[in-house]
Design a protein around this motif. Sequence first.
Motif, PDB file in Angstrom:
ATOM      1  N   TRP A  85     -31.610 -18.166 -15.207  1.00 29.85           N
ATOM      2  CA  TRP A  85     -31.228 -18.756 -16.492  1.00 29.85           C
ATOM      3  C   TRP A  85     -30.158 -19.806 -16.230  1.00 29.85           C
ATOM      4  O   TRP A  85     -29.165 -19.532 -15.569  1.00 29.85           O
ATOM      5  N   ASP A  86     -30.394 -21.024 -16.742  1.00 31.78           N
ATOM      6  CA  ASP A  86     -29.455 -22.122 -16.540  1.00 31.78           C
ATOM      7  C   ASP A  86     -28.672 -22.358 -17.836  1.00 31.78           C
ATOM      8  O   ASP A  86     -29.237 -22.822 -18.829  1.00 31.78           O
ATOM      9  N   PRO A  87     -27.368 -22.042 -17.850  1.00 30.57           N
ATOM     10  CA  PRO A  87     -26.592 -22.170 -19.087  1.00 30.57           C
ATOM     11  C   PRO A  87     -26.413 -23.622 -19.536  1.00 30.57           C
ATOM     12  O   PRO A  87     -26.198 -23.868 -20.725  1.00 30.57           O
ATOM     13  N   ALA A  88     -26.497 -24.582 -18.611  1.00 29.48           N
ATOM     14  CA  ALA A  88     -26.359 -25.986 -18.998  1.00 29.48           C
ATOM     15  C   ALA A  88     -27.647 -26.488 -19.648  1.00 29.48           C
ATOM     16  O   ALA A  88     -27.619 -27.168 -20.671  1.00 29.48           O
ATOM     17  N   LEU A  89     -28.779 -26.122 -19.062  1.00 30.72           N
ATOM     18  CA  LEU A  89     -30.070 -26.574 -19.615  1.00 30.72           C
ATOM     19  C   LEU A  89     -30.584 -25.646 -20.709  1.00 30.72           C
ATOM     20  O   LEU A  89     -31.515 -25.985 -21.434  1.00 30.72           O
ATOM     21  N   ARG A  90     -29.987 -24.464 -20.803  1.00 24.60           N
ATOM     22  CA  ARG A  90     -30.426 -23.427 -21.739  1.00 24.60           C
ATOM     23  C   ARG A  90     -31.921 -23.133 -21.547  1.00 24.60           C
ATOM     24  O   ARG A  90     -32.698 -23.122 -22.511  1.00 24.60           O
ATOM     25  N   SER A  91     -32.282 -22.922 -20.286  1.00 23.74           N
ATOM     26  CA  SER A  91     -33.693 -22.613 -20.017  1.00 23.74           C
ATOM     27  C   SER A  91     -33.811 -21.746 -18.764  1.00 23.74           C
ATOM     28  O   SER A  91     -32.861 -21.619 -17.986  1.00 23.74           O
ATOM     29  N   TYR A  92     -34.994 -21.172 -18.612  1.00 21.81           N
ATOM     30  CA  TYR A  92     -35.295 -20.313 -17.469  1.00 21.81           C
ATOM     31  C   TYR A  92     -36.183 -21.042 -16.472  1.00 21.81           C
ATOM     32  O   TYR A  92     -37.043 -21.838 -16.861  1.00 21.81           O
ATOM     33  N   GLY A  93     -35.989 -20.756 -15.178  1.00 22.78           N
ATOM     34  CA  GLY A  93     -36.851 -21.328 -14.136  1.00 22.78           C
ATOM     35  C   GLY A  93     -36.788 -20.472 -12.887  1.00 22.78           C
ATOM     36  O   GLY A  93     -35.981 -19.545 -12.807  1.00 22.78           O
ATOM     37  N   PRO A  94     -37.655 -20.773 -11.894  1.00 22.69           N
ATOM     38  CA  PRO A  94     -37.695 -19.945 -10.686  1.00 22.69           C
ATOM     39  C   PRO A  94     -36.474 -20.129  -9.776  1.00 22.69           C
ATOM     40  O   PRO A  94     -36.068 -19.205  -9.071  1.00 22.69           O
ATOM     41  N   THR A  95     -35.910 -21.330  -9.769  1.00 23.46           N
ATOM     42  CA  THR A  95     -34.784 -21.608  -8.866  1.00 23.46           C
ATOM     43  C   THR A  95     -33.626 -22.198  -9.655  1.00 23.46           C
ATOM     44  O   THR A  95     -33.798 -22.676 -10.777  1.00 23.46           O
ATOM     45  N   ARG A  96     -32.441 -22.183  -9.036  1.00 24.28           N
ATOM     46  CA  ARG A  96     -31.321 -22.827  -9.716  1.00 24.28           C
ATOM     47  C   ARG A  96     -31.058 -24.179  -9.080  1.00 24.28           C
ATOM     48  O   ARG A  96     -31.192 -24.362  -7.864  1.00 24.28           O
ATOM     49  N   LEU A  97     -30.651 -25.121  -9.930  1.00 26.34           N
ATOM     50  CA  LEU A  97     -30.612 -26.508  -9.491  1.00 26.34           C
ATOM     51  C   LEU A  97     -29.504 -26.790  -8.482  1.00 26.34           C
ATOM     52  O   LEU A  97     -29.699 -27.536  -7.542  1.00 26.34           O
ATOM     53  N   PHE A  98     -28.333 -26.174  -8.647  1.00 25.48           N
ATOM     54  CA  PHE A  98     -27.191 -26.627  -7.834  1.00 25.48           C
ATOM     55  C   PHE A  98     -27.305 -26.276  -6.358  1.00 25.48           C
ATOM     56  O   PHE A  98     -26.755 -26.965  -5.519  1.00 25.48           O
ATOM     57  N   ASP A  99     -28.045 -25.187  -6.022  1.00 25.37           N
ATOM     58  CA  ASP A  99     -28.213 -24.888  -4.593  1.00 25.37           C
ATOM     59  C   ASP A  99     -29.655 -24.584  -4.202  1.00 25.37           C
ATOM     60  O   ASP A  99     -29.928 -24.248  -3.048  1.00 25.37           O
ATOM     61  N   GLY A 100     -30.581 -24.693  -5.153  1.00 23.11           N
ATOM     62  CA  GLY A 100     -31.996 -24.490  -4.850  1.00 23.11           C
ATOM     63  C   GLY A 100     -32.397 -23.045  -4.593  1.00 23.11           C
ATOM     64  O   GLY A 100     -33.540 -22.767  -4.232  1.00 23.11           O
ATOM     65  N   ALA A 101     -31.452 -22.103  -4.780  1.00 23.41           N
ATOM     66  CA  ALA A 101     -31.769 -20.702  -4.472  1.00 23.41           C
ATOM     67  C   ALA A 101     -32.763 -20.130  -5.475  1.00 23.41           C
ATOM     68  O   ALA A 101     -32.668 -20.383  -6.684  1.00 23.41           O
ATOM     69  N   ASP A 130     -38.448  -8.909 -16.956  1.00 25.50           N
ATOM     70  CA  ASP A 130     -38.709  -9.863 -15.876  1.00 25.50           C
ATOM     71  C   ASP A 130     -37.489 -10.734 -15.601  1.00 25.50           C
ATOM     72  O   ASP A 130     -37.527 -11.616 -14.745  1.00 25.50           O
ATOM     73  N   VAL A 131     -36.413 -10.500 -16.318  1.00 27.83           N
ATOM     74  CA  VAL A 131     -35.150 -11.202 -16.081  1.00 27.83           C
ATOM     75  C   VAL A 131     -34.015 -10.190 -16.209  1.00 27.83           C
ATOM     76  O   VAL A 131     -34.031  -9.337 -17.101  1.00 27.83           O
ATOM     77  N   CYS A 132     -33.056 -10.301 -15.306  1.00 31.41           N
ATOM     78  CA  CYS A 132     -31.816  -9.529 -15.453  1.00 31.41           C
ATOM     79  C   CYS A 132     -30.676 -10.492 -15.148  1.00 31.41           C
ATOM     80  O   CYS A 132     -30.588 -11.012 -14.029  1.00 31.41           O
ATOM     81  N   ILE A 133     -29.863 -10.759 -16.158  1.00 33.59           N
ATOM     82  CA  ILE A 133     -28.697 -11.627 -15.942  1.00 33.59           C
ATOM     83  C   ILE A 133     -27.498 -10.727 -15.681  1.00 33.59           C
ATOM     84  O   ILE A 133     -27.206  -9.809 -16.456  1.00 33.59           O
ATOM     85  N   VAL A 134     -26.850 -10.973 -14.554  1.00 34.71           N
ATOM     86  CA  VAL A 134     -25.700 -10.156 -14.170  1.00 34.71           C
ATOM     87  C   VAL A 134     -24.434 -10.992 -14.332  1.00 34.71           C
ATOM     88  O   VAL A 134     -24.322 -12.072 -13.740  1.00 34.71           O
TER      89      VAL A 134
END
Length: 238
Positions: A85-101, A130-134
């Motif tokens: 979950w990307d708080p800046a884009l307010r959307s879900y995706g497979p990887t995170r943008l800042f480090d590609g993880a 299918d999502v767990c935000i910690v």
Amino acid sequence: MSPKKLKPQYLGVIRREKRKSPPRVQPRFNISRPGMVLLKGFVKPEDQIGMVSMCRQPGPGGFYEPSFKNGAKLNLWMMSLGKNWDPALRSYGPTRLFDGAQAPTIPDAFKMIAQTANSTASEFPQINPDVCIVNYYTNSGKLGLHQDKDESKSSLAKGLPFISISIGDTAEFLFGDTRDKDQATKINLESGDVLILGGESRLLFHGVSHVKTNTAPSWLKEEMSIRPGRVNLTFRQY
Ligand code: MD6
Ligand code: FE
């Protein structure tokens, strides 16, 4: 590359303890609001220790300090399992943008704990998380009043519940019908509490005003001694 798996070293402990201990009658505390149930002390101590210790293993996709679109920090550390979950884009995706993880997979032991809580509160439909935000809060951590509405249209329309597990220091949790924190109701979320939010409360405003220093149970303090604070895991179905 396949998603990272959190190391299973604690899963054995969780499973063994599960077989040994008799089923407990769960203490249940209903908040007088439809779509909101609090299961006090639901998560067993050994499961709390196992969850914290797995969340804290370093590796790709681990905790980082997220920011909103305007650059403001969220005052907590975060990682996403299952999907990012990307708080800046307010959307879900497979990887995170800042480090590609890639988002690490949700450990089955975590899912099982969340789903057991879900079925205990039988007024809610059962989710397949299918999502767990910690979130990890240091003692100065907090989270402003917000609604969670970046999940899929169908998940929102069905009012599918969140299963939220708190571990460590106690949080003062606020909730209400508006973003106004002065009108919000306050409750304490203590270590092992499970809060379930769904149905009519699916779009409730909620947040954490502060974390109470040194309130974690003594048996957990040793596990959390290097980094005291609070861990919150919200399981959801995108
Ligand atoms: C927290 N929880 O307890 C923040 N969101 O640290 C949340 O933002 C939350 O507890 C959706 C559903 C349940 C929650
Ligand atoms: Fe939330």
